[in-house]
Design a protein around this motif. Structure first.
Motif, PDB file in Angstrom:
ATOM      1  N   TYR A   1     -48.299  34.313  -0.334  1.00 60.46           N
ATOM      2  CA  TYR A   1     -50.021  34.168  -0.603  1.00 60.46           C
ATOM      3  C   TYR A   1     -50.389  33.427   1.008  1.00 60.46           C
ATOM      4  CZ  TYR A   1     -49.415  33.895  -5.597  1.00 60.46           C
ATOM      5  OH  TYR A   1     -49.086  34.132  -7.004  1.00 60.46           O
ATOM      6  N   ARG A   2     -51.523  33.318   1.067  1.00 60.33           N
ATOM      7  CA  ARG A   2     -51.991  32.688   2.502  1.00 60.33           C
ATOM      8  C   ARG A   2     -53.045  31.920   2.314  1.00 60.33           C
ATOM      9  NH1 ARG A   2     -54.480  38.530   4.854  1.00 60.33           N
ATOM     10  NH2 ARG A   2     -56.466  38.717   3.392  1.00 60.33           N
ATOM     11  N   GLN A   3     -53.260  30.857   3.218  1.00 55.16           N
ATOM     12  CA  GLN A   3     -54.420  30.111   3.215  1.00 55.16           C
ATOM     13  C   GLN A   3     -54.983  29.991   4.830  1.00 55.16           C
ATOM     14  OE1 GLN A   3     -53.317  26.335   1.655  1.00 55.16           O
ATOM     15  NE2 GLN A   3     -55.398  25.569   1.360  1.00 55.16           N
TER      16      GLN A   3
ATOM     17  N   ARG B   1     -55.842  28.782  -1.054  1.00 56.11           N
ATOM     18  CA  ARG B   1     -54.889  29.621  -0.866  1.00 56.11           C
ATOM     19  C   ARG B   1     -55.046  30.844  -2.065  1.00 56.11           C
ATOM     20  NH1 ARG B   1     -48.781  27.005  -1.284  1.00 56.11           N
ATOM     21  NH2 ARG B   1     -49.656  25.943   0.200  1.00 56.11           N
TER      22      ARG B   1
ATOM     23  N   TYR C   1     -49.158  31.799   5.859  1.00 52.17           N
ATOM     24  CA  TYR C   1     -48.444  32.541   4.528  1.00 52.17           C
ATOM     25  C   TYR C   1     -47.179  31.900   4.120  1.00 52.17           C
ATOM     26  CZ  TYR C   1     -51.268  36.741   6.233  1.00 52.17           C
ATOM     27  OH  TYR C   1     -52.482  37.440   6.571  1.00 52.17           O
TER      28      TYR C   1
ATOM     29  N   TRP D   1     -42.095  27.033  -3.885  1.00 50.65           N
ATOM     30  CA  TRP D   1     -42.795  27.498  -2.619  1.00 50.65           C
ATOM     31  C   TRP D   1     -42.071  27.391  -1.428  1.00 50.65           C
ATOM     32  CZ3 TRP D   1     -47.694  30.069  -3.083  1.00 50.65           C
ATOM     33  CH2 TRP D   1     -48.168  29.826  -4.406  1.00 50.65           C
TER      34      TRP D   1
ATOM     35  N   GLY E   1     -44.191  27.996   4.551  1.00 56.34           N
ATOM     36  CA  GLY E   1     -45.184  28.638   5.247  1.00 56.34           C
ATOM     37  C   GLY E   1     -44.935  28.892   6.670  1.00 56.34           C
TER      38      GLY E   1
END
Length: 114
Positions: free
Chosen positions: A36-38, A44, A92, A104, A107
């Motif tokens: 996932y990305r933010q 996100r 990411y 999670w 990142g």
């Protein structure tokens, strides 16, 4: 379960990067791993996910440019990113979802800029 991501960095538009994420701990063999990305100021969003059987799902924005893969023996998921665009700039996050919960990683920053 712990997830350790690596491979982010600064790349010019049109360039490539490969992200890796290794999972460790008590892992169910049947699971979903993904990325996932933010981006700053945004929520996100899903980039790509892959089942333990190898089925994949991609966001429309990355189809044809990004490829997700995994090595079940190493509990590792990869994201090959080609033809990168400035709008791919984000943090990411890798994830692992099993029948109980979602884990999670910490990142990794990807910056696409000339």
């Amino acid at each position: 379960v712990q997830l350790q991501a690596s491979g982010g960095g600064l790349v010019q538009p049109g360039g490539s990067l490969r992200l890796s994420c290794a999972a460790s701990g008590s892992i169910f063999s049947i699971n979903l791993m993904g990325w996932y990305r933010q981006a700053p100021g945004k929520q996100r969003e899903l980039v790509a996910v892959i089942t333990s059987g190898g089925s994949t799902t991609y966001a429309d924005s990355v189809k044809g440019r990004f490829t997700i893969s995994r090595d079940n023996a190493k509990n590792t998921v990869y994201l090959q990113m080609n033809s990168l665009k400035p709008e791919d700039t984000a943090v990411y996050f890798c994830s692992l979802a099993d029948r109980l919960t979602t884990y999670w990683g910490q990142g990794t920053q990807v910056t696409v800029s000339s």
